[in-house]
Motif scaffolding. Structure first.
Motif, PDB file in Angstrom:
ATOM      1  N   PHE A 127      47.419  81.354  17.680  1.00 41.96           N
ATOM      2  CA  PHE A 127      48.608  81.073  16.887  1.00 41.96           C
ATOM      3  C   PHE A 127      49.498  82.309  16.777  1.00 41.96           C
ATOM      4  O   PHE A 127      50.696  82.260  17.065  1.00 41.96           O
ATOM      5  CB  PHE A 127      48.189  80.577  15.502  1.00 41.96           C
ATOM      6  N   ALA A 128      48.927  83.416  16.343  1.00 42.60           N
ATOM      7  CA  ALA A 128      49.705  84.638  16.177  1.00 42.60           C
ATOM      8  C   ALA A 128      50.235  85.141  17.508  1.00 42.60           C
ATOM      9  O   ALA A 128      51.372  85.614  17.608  1.00 42.60           O
ATOM     10  CB  ALA A 128      48.850  85.714  15.506  1.00 42.60           C
ATOM     11  N   THR A 129      49.418  85.027  18.546  1.00 39.52           N
ATOM     12  CA  THR A 129      49.840  85.508  19.857  1.00 39.52           C
ATOM     13  C   THR A 129      51.043  84.735  20.367  1.00 39.52           C
ATOM     14  O   THR A 129      52.022  85.329  20.855  1.00 39.52           O
ATOM     15  CB  THR A 129      48.675  85.400  20.858  1.00 39.52           C
ATOM     16  N   LYS A 130      51.030  83.421  20.235  1.00 37.70           N
ATOM     17  CA  LYS A 130      52.130  82.608  20.762  1.00 37.70           C
ATOM     18  C   LYS A 130      53.409  82.772  19.948  1.00 37.70           C
ATOM     19  O   LYS A 130      54.501  82.540  20.463  1.00 37.70           O
ATOM     20  CB  LYS A 130      51.718  81.140  20.832  1.00 37.70           C
ATOM     21  N   LEU A 131      53.298  83.164  18.696  1.00 44.47           N
ATOM     22  CA  LEU A 131      54.504  83.436  17.927  1.00 44.47           C
ATOM     23  C   LEU A 131      55.136  84.753  18.360  1.00 44.47           C
ATOM     24  O   LEU A 131      56.352  84.868  18.457  1.00 44.47           O
ATOM     25  CB  LEU A 131      54.192  83.492  16.432  1.00 44.47           C
ATOM     26  N   LEU A 132      54.305  85.738  18.631  1.00 47.67           N
ATOM     27  CA  LEU A 132      54.833  87.063  18.949  1.00 47.67           C
ATOM     28  C   LEU A 132      55.128  87.268  20.423  1.00 47.67           C
ATOM     29  O   LEU A 132      55.876  88.191  20.777  1.00 47.67           O
ATOM     30  CB  LEU A 132      53.863  88.152  18.451  1.00 47.67           C
ATOM     31  N   VAL A 133      54.546  86.437  21.279  1.00 45.40           N
ATOM     32  CA  VAL A 133      54.796  86.547  22.719  1.00 45.40           C
ATOM     33  C   VAL A 133      55.140  85.166  23.266  1.00 45.40           C
ATOM     34  O   VAL A 133      54.382  84.217  23.050  1.00 45.40           O
ATOM     35  CB  VAL A 133      53.548  87.091  23.471  1.00 45.40           C
ATOM     36  N   PRO A 134      56.257  85.017  23.959  1.00 46.95           N
ATOM     37  CA  PRO A 134      56.618  83.708  24.515  1.00 46.95           C
ATOM     38  C   PRO A 134      55.729  83.358  25.702  1.00 46.95           C
ATOM     39  O   PRO A 134      55.933  83.838  26.816  1.00 46.95           O
ATOM     40  CB  PRO A 134      58.079  83.888  24.933  1.00 46.95           C
ATOM     41  N   THR A 135      54.721  82.551  25.475  1.00 42.99           N
ATOM     42  CA  THR A 135      53.786  82.208  26.544  1.00 42.99           C
ATOM     43  C   THR A 135      53.202  80.827  26.310  1.00 42.99           C
ATOM     44  O   THR A 135      53.094  80.371  25.165  1.00 42.99           O
ATOM     45  CB  THR A 135      52.631  83.234  26.614  1.00 42.99           C
ATOM     46  N   GLU A 136      52.852  80.175  27.393  1.00 39.89           N
ATOM     47  CA  GLU A 136      52.132  78.902  27.316  1.00 39.89           C
ATOM     48  C   GLU A 136      50.641  79.109  27.558  1.00 39.89           C
ATOM     49  O   GLU A 136      49.856  78.174  27.474  1.00 39.89           O
ATOM     50  CB  GLU A 136      52.694  77.914  28.359  1.00 39.89           C
ATOM     51  N   LEU A 137      50.248  80.338  27.888  1.00 38.95           N
ATOM     52  CA  LEU A 137      48.846  80.632  28.164  1.00 38.95           C
ATOM     53  C   LEU A 137      48.039  80.659  26.880  1.00 38.95           C
ATOM     54  O   LEU A 137      48.517  81.119  25.831  1.00 38.95           O
ATOM     55  CB  LEU A 137      48.717  81.983  28.880  1.00 38.95           C
ATOM     56  N   GLY A 138      46.805  80.190  26.950  1.00 40.65           N
ATOM     57  CA  GLY A 138      45.909  80.252  25.809  1.00 40.65           C
ATOM     58  C   GLY A 138      45.354  81.652  25.626  1.00 40.65           C
ATOM     59  O   GLY A 138      45.461  82.513  26.510  1.00 40.65           O
TER      60      GLY A 138
END
Length: 207
Positions: A127-138
């Motif tokens: 969750f935090a990673t996808k907010l701070l970095v634009p990515t579709e990767l898990g």
């Protein structure tokens, strides 16, 4: 520990009184963050859980104990880092935060990062990673990377400590690798110049 600036204390007080979304109706405490406001390392999780909501502090209980252990292995005390969440209030039943709740709250995290200006930001979980970095990767594919990020910081994604507690032993070992990478980046901060190609984020920052 670096004393908090008046602006940082004002931001905290604003968050503590926030009623911008429905989570203010069910929270026990706002969990603004904890640690050194001048830290070189900032860790960002998703949202407070039950224990955090009761105590008003991020990452307490078993997940917090594991986080302290992993930090200790790289020679960082909890009090020397700064720990925060994307969402400052616990979603009922620990459900995923809703988009309007994220939109209402993410400005606090943006300002925390801007004021603390850490050299390393470690995101804990998907969750935090996808907010701070634009990515579709898990997170399984994002973890263990060094990402040139906002304000010259290096961002390192890893699993959420709760995933290590309920998952295979391999997850904890991978987290150890990621924390060792953070140690390398911290050690190199003295000679590291500013990031030339910072990525855009979903926090509404300008790069």
């Amino acid at each position: 520990m670096t004393p908090a600036t008046p602006a940082f204390l004002e931001l905290r007080d604003t968050a503590l009184a926030c009623t911008a979304c429905r989570l203010s109706e069910t929270r026990t405490n706002v969990v603004f963050g904890a640690g050194d406001p001048g830290a070189r390392l900032m860790l960002v999780g998703e949202a407070p859980g039950k224990n955090e909501d009761l105590k008003g502090e991020p990452f307490v209980g078993a997940a917090g104990q594991l986080l302290d252990e992993l930090l200790g292995e790289i020679g960082v005390a909890r009090s020397d880092a700064y720990i925060a969440n994307v969402i400052k209030c616990r979603p009922p039943g620990n459900r995923d935060p809703l988009q309007d709740e994220i939109d209402s709250c993410k400005g606090f995290l943006r300002e925390q990062i801007r004021m603390i200006h850490p050299g390393v930001v470690m995101t804990l979980g998907n969750f935090a990673t996808k907010l701070l970095v634009p990515t579709e990767l898990g997170i399984s594919r994002m973890r263990g990377r060094r990402i040139d990020w906002w304000l010259g910081a290096t961002l390192v994604p890893t699993f959420h400590p709760a995933a290590a507690l309920r998952g295979r032993p391999q997850v904890k070992e991978q987290m150890r690798e990621d924390f060792a990478l953070v140690r390398e980046v911290l050690d190199a901060l003295e000679s590291k110049g500013p990031s030339l190609n910072p990525v855009q984020t979903s926090l509404g920052v300008t790069t």
